[in-house]
Scaffold this motif. Structure first.
Motif, mmCIF file in Angstrom:
data_model
loop_
_atom_site.group_PDB
_atom_site.id
_atom_site.type_symbol
_atom_site.label_atom_id
_atom_site.label_comp_id
_atom_site.label_asym_id
_atom_site.label_seq_id
_atom_site.Cartn_x
_atom_site.Cartn_y
_atom_site.Cartn_z
ATOM 1 N N ASN A 40 -2.617 -8.742 11.584
ATOM 2 C CA ASN A 40 -3.489 -7.833 10.820
ATOM 3 C C ASN A 40 -4.111 -8.503 9.608
ATOM 4 O OD1 ASN A 40 -3.049 -5.602 12.488
ATOM 5 N ND2 ASN A 40 -1.108 -5.168 11.466
ATOM 6 N N GLU A 65 7.976 -5.808 10.643
ATOM 7 C CA GLU A 65 9.310 -6.244 10.200
ATOM 8 C C GLU A 65 10.044 -7.064 11.262
ATOM 9 O OE1 GLU A 65 10.780 -5.637 7.184
ATOM 10 O OE2 GLU A 65 12.606 -6.663 7.822
ATOM 11 N N GLY A 97 5.199 -7.888 2.552
ATOM 12 C CA GLY A 97 6.528 -8.438 2.297
ATOM 13 C C GLY A 97 7.099 -9.222 3.471
ATOM 14 N N THR A 121 -0.780 -8.586 0.283
ATOM 15 C CA THR A 121 -1.896 -7.755 0.754
ATOM 16 C C THR A 121 -1.502 -6.300 0.967
ATOM 17 O OG1 THR A 121 -1.376 -8.265 3.051
ATOM 18 C CG2 THR A 121 -2.935 -9.742 1.946
ATOM 19 N N THR A 122 -0.234 -5.965 0.765
ATOM 20 C CA THR A 122 0.190 -4.556 0.806
ATOM 21 C C THR A 122 0.569 -4.150 -0.612
ATOM 22 O OG1 THR A 122 2.515 -5.117 1.167
ATOM 23 C CG2 THR A 122 1.176 -4.759 3.144
ATOM 24 N N THR A 164 -8.168 -2.027 3.313
ATOM 25 C CA THR A 164 -7.964 -1.925 4.773
ATOM 26 C C THR A 164 -6.524 -1.543 5.124
ATOM 27 O OG1 THR A 164 -7.473 -4.298 4.875
ATOM 28 C CG2 THR A 164 -9.748 -3.614 5.340
ATOM 29 N N GLU A 176 8.622 1.865 -4.112
ATOM 30 C CA GLU A 176 9.149 0.857 -5.045
ATOM 31 C C GLU A 176 8.556 1.051 -6.440
ATOM 32 O OE1 GLU A 176 11.662 -0.904 -4.286
ATOM 33 O OE2 GLU A 176 11.591 -1.455 -2.162
ATOM 34 N N LYS A 214 9.292 -5.216 -13.024
ATOM 35 C CA LYS A 214 10.136 -6.056 -12.165
ATOM 36 C C LYS A 214 10.277 -7.461 -12.753
ATOM 37 C CE LYS A 214 11.394 -7.771 -7.723
ATOM 38 N NZ LYS A 214 11.325 -7.731 -6.286
HETATM 39 N N1 LIG Z 1 11.629 -10.313 -1.446
HETATM 40 C C1 LIG Z 1 11.756 -9.166 -2.050
HETATM 41 O O1 LIG Z 1 12.143 -9.088 -3.226
HETATM 42 C C2 LIG Z 1 11.409 -7.911 -1.308
HETATM 43 C C3 LIG Z 1 11.306 -6.697 -2.007
HETATM 44 C C4 LIG Z 1 10.922 -5.552 -1.300
HETATM 45 C C5 LIG Z 1 10.671 -5.627 0.061
HETATM 46 N N2 LIG Z 1 10.798 -6.811 0.703
HETATM 47 C C6 LIG Z 1 10.543 -6.917 2.145
HETATM 48 O O2 LIG Z 1 9.182 -6.621 2.393
HETATM 49 C C7 LIG Z 1 9.051 -6.206 3.744
HETATM 50 C C8 LIG Z 1 8.114 -5.030 3.827
HETATM 51 O O3 LIG Z 1 6.866 -5.411 3.312
HETATM 52 P P1 LIG Z 1 5.553 -4.571 3.608
HETATM 53 O O4 LIG Z 1 5.822 -3.135 3.428
HETATM 54 O O5 LIG Z 1 4.484 -5.203 2.817
HETATM 55 O O6 LIG Z 1 5.368 -4.738 5.182
HETATM 56 P P2 LIG Z 1 4.568 -5.770 6.116
HETATM 57 O O7 LIG Z 1 4.412 -7.086 5.500
HETATM 58 O O8 LIG Z 1 5.258 -5.714 7.425
HETATM 59 O O9 LIG Z 1 3.127 -5.116 6.226
HETATM 60 C C9 LIG Z 1 2.984 -3.830 6.716
HETATM 61 C C10 LIG Z 1 1.854 -3.743 7.764
HETATM 62 O O10 LIG Z 1 0.609 -3.782 7.087
HETATM 63 C C11 LIG Z 1 -0.221 -4.788 7.695
HETATM 64 N N3 LIG Z 1 -1.072 -5.257 6.623
HETATM 65 C C12 LIG Z 1 -0.708 -6.002 5.553
HETATM 66 N N4 LIG Z 1 -1.725 -6.110 4.695
HETATM 67 C C13 LIG Z 1 -2.781 -5.454 5.235
HETATM 68 C C14 LIG Z 1 -4.102 -5.185 4.810
HETATM 69 N N5 LIG Z 1 -4.535 -5.567 3.606
HETATM 70 N N6 LIG Z 1 -4.917 -4.488 5.642
HETATM 71 C C15 LIG Z 1 -4.454 -4.022 6.822
HETATM 72 N N7 LIG Z 1 -3.210 -4.216 7.276
HETATM 73 C C16 LIG Z 1 -2.363 -4.914 6.480
HETATM 74 C C17 LIG Z 1 0.760 -5.783 8.230
HETATM 75 O O11 LIG Z 1 0.193 -6.548 9.250
HETATM 76 C C18 LIG Z 1 1.857 -4.871 8.761
HETATM 77 O O12 LIG Z 1 1.488 -4.360 10.018
HETATM 78 C C19 LIG Z 1 10.447 -5.888 4.227
HETATM 79 O O13 LIG Z 1 10.857 -6.899 5.096
HETATM 80 C C20 LIG Z 1 11.284 -5.913 2.965
HETATM 81 O O14 LIG Z 1 12.610 -6.297 3.201
HETATM 82 C C21 LIG Z 1 11.154 -7.936 0.052
#
Ligand SMILES: NC(=O)c1ccc[n+]([C@@H]2O[C@H](COP(=O)([O-])OP(=O)(O)OC[C@H]3O[C@@H](n4cnc5c(N)ncnc54)[C@H](O)[C@@H]3O)[C@@H](O)[C@H]2O)c1
Length: 365
Positions: A40, A65, A97, A121-122, A164, A176, A214
């Motif tokens: 994505n 994930e 993430g 990007t999220t 997006t 969060e 944070k």
């Molecule tokens: N390292 C840390 O301190 C920490 C803290 C919190 C969470 N996390 C981890 O983060 C992960 C979750 O992250 P997340 O929620 O960002 O999920 P993710 O990275 O899986 O992204 C979520 C979805 O959004 C899509 N996407 C991402 N950016 C996009 C964009 N701009 N436009 C369209 N689609 C987009 C991705 O392809 C995916 O399908 C978990 O594994 C969690 O354990 C880590």
């Protein structure tokens, strides 16, 4: 543009973040720039990033994930090796993430560590996952069980990427931000509850506030020996529910959605065990439930959830470890309680649900 300076790395947040990235890469003069995306972010974000890169090699993995595993780690290490990545290489992790955790882990371990940059990007990636230096992968259904502490050399937060992002993913990031506000102070929480995260202008400010909270906590305790544990509020129960859902549900909960349930249950524990008042607890529960879909927790095997909590890496001396709230804005670490009270906390969430939605799965849009 907001720039937060930390020891060894900076965080750039704002609409000019990609211009700053461009400058940064010129100054650093890396031998090769690698970019990691998922399917994505390859489609939606790479076209926005690539004009700011002079030359780069690109690797993409599946989205979601389930991709945060050692198999993809091996794929990334192999790609780096096949393309002669040396220790003057940089890996840019362009994604949420999942990508920043996995890419950060691969970079931190490849040839005993190459530079990496997070471009989240999220919303969840921007306010949480990219900040704090925790890089890692899941081990089967055990979340983040293999990993390292290492900061990226820089983080560039460009809110334009959120355009997006599917609404469900955007909302998941709010969990969060809620947690950050709840552990920071009561005024912060009151202000947060009045802000609309879907307002594009406000989101930059909200991201800044959340990043600041944070970052300041992490700077005091980078390796989570004490005060950093406050960031785990909502996560003992939340992580267990997330792992359970990943294992059993065809449309599993997102990380933030599971943490939202964790925040509700652990606010209830804070009310039962500490000085969070009934009024404060109700206020938190009402606000959180207003954002998130109902999860059918009544159908979940509570023994399995408790086993998952017992396996949590935050535990010490075989006791399930919680970070709770003494009251809003006053977090307290290293709290334990009985299994019976944990079950009561789960049942508290269950009884919030109207009967007709108790078995409904989260929506996918
Ligand atoms: N390292 C840390 O301190 C920490 C803290 C919190 C969470 N996390 C981890 O983060 C992960 C979750 O992250 P997340 O929620 O960002 O999920 P993710 O990275 O899986 O992204 C979520 C979805 O959004 C899509 N996407 C991402 N950016 C996009 C964009 N701009 N436009 C369209 N689609 C987009 C991705 O392809 C995916 O399908 C978990 O594994 C969690 O354990 C880590």
């Amino acid at each position: 543009m907001k720039v937060y300076e930390s020891k060894g790395y900076n965080i750039y947040n704002g609409t000019e973040a990609l211009d700053f990235l461009f400058q940064y890469l010129i100054e650093k003069d890396y031998s090769t720039v690698f970019v990691l995306t998922d399917s994505n972010t390859q489609k939606h974000c790479l076209p926005q990033l690539s004009p700011y890169l002079i030359d780069f090699k690109h690797i993409s993995i599946d989205a979601g994930e389930n991709a945060k595993n050692i198999k993809n780690g091996e794929k990334i290490w192999t790609f780096l090796a096949d393309h002669y990545a040396d220790r003057k290489t940089v890996l840019i992790n362009l994604g949420g993430g999942t990508i920043t955790d996995l890419g950060g882990f691969c970079a931190a371990t490849y040839k005993r560590g190459i530079d990496f940059i997070h471009v989240p990007t999220t919303l969840l990636g921007m306010v949480d996952a990219s900040i704090g230096g925790k890089q890692g992968i899941d081990l089967n259904y055990f979340k983040n069980s293999v990993g390292v502490f290492k900061h990226p050399v820089a983080i560039f937060i460009y809110p334009g990427f959120l355009k997006t992002l599917p609404k469900r993913q955007l909302t998941a990031g709010v969990a969060e931000m809620m947690k950050h506000a709840l552990i920071s102070d009561k005024d912060e929480w009151d202000k947060f509850t009045k802000m609309n995260v879907h307002d594009e202008e406000k989101i930059v400010l909200l991201i800044s506030k959340s990043v600041k909270i944070k970052r300041e906590i992490v700077n005091k305790d980078p390796q989570e020996k004490n005060i950093r544990k406050v960031l785990n509020f909502g996560h003992t129960i939340g992580h267990a529910i997330e792992s359970y859902s990943l294992k059993h549900d065809s449309n599993p909960l997102l990380h933030g959605e599971a943490i939202a349930i964790g925040i509700i249950c652990e606010t209830w524990l804070s009310y039962k065990l500490l000085q969070v008042s009934k009024k404060e607890a109700e206020e938190v529960v009402e606000f959180v439930t207003g954002y998130f879909p109902v999860y059918p927790l009544a159908k979940v095997n509570q023994n399995e959830l408790l086993d998952l909590m017992r396996n949590d890496k935050k535990n010490e001396d075989d006791l399930i470890n919680f970070s709770l709230l003494k009251k809003i804005g006053k977090p307290i670490i290293n709290q334990t309680t009985s299994d019976a009270l944990i079950r009561e906390a789960l049942n508290f969430y269950i009884q919030l649900q109207p009967n007709d939605t108790a078995t409904q799965a989260p929506s996918t849009n």
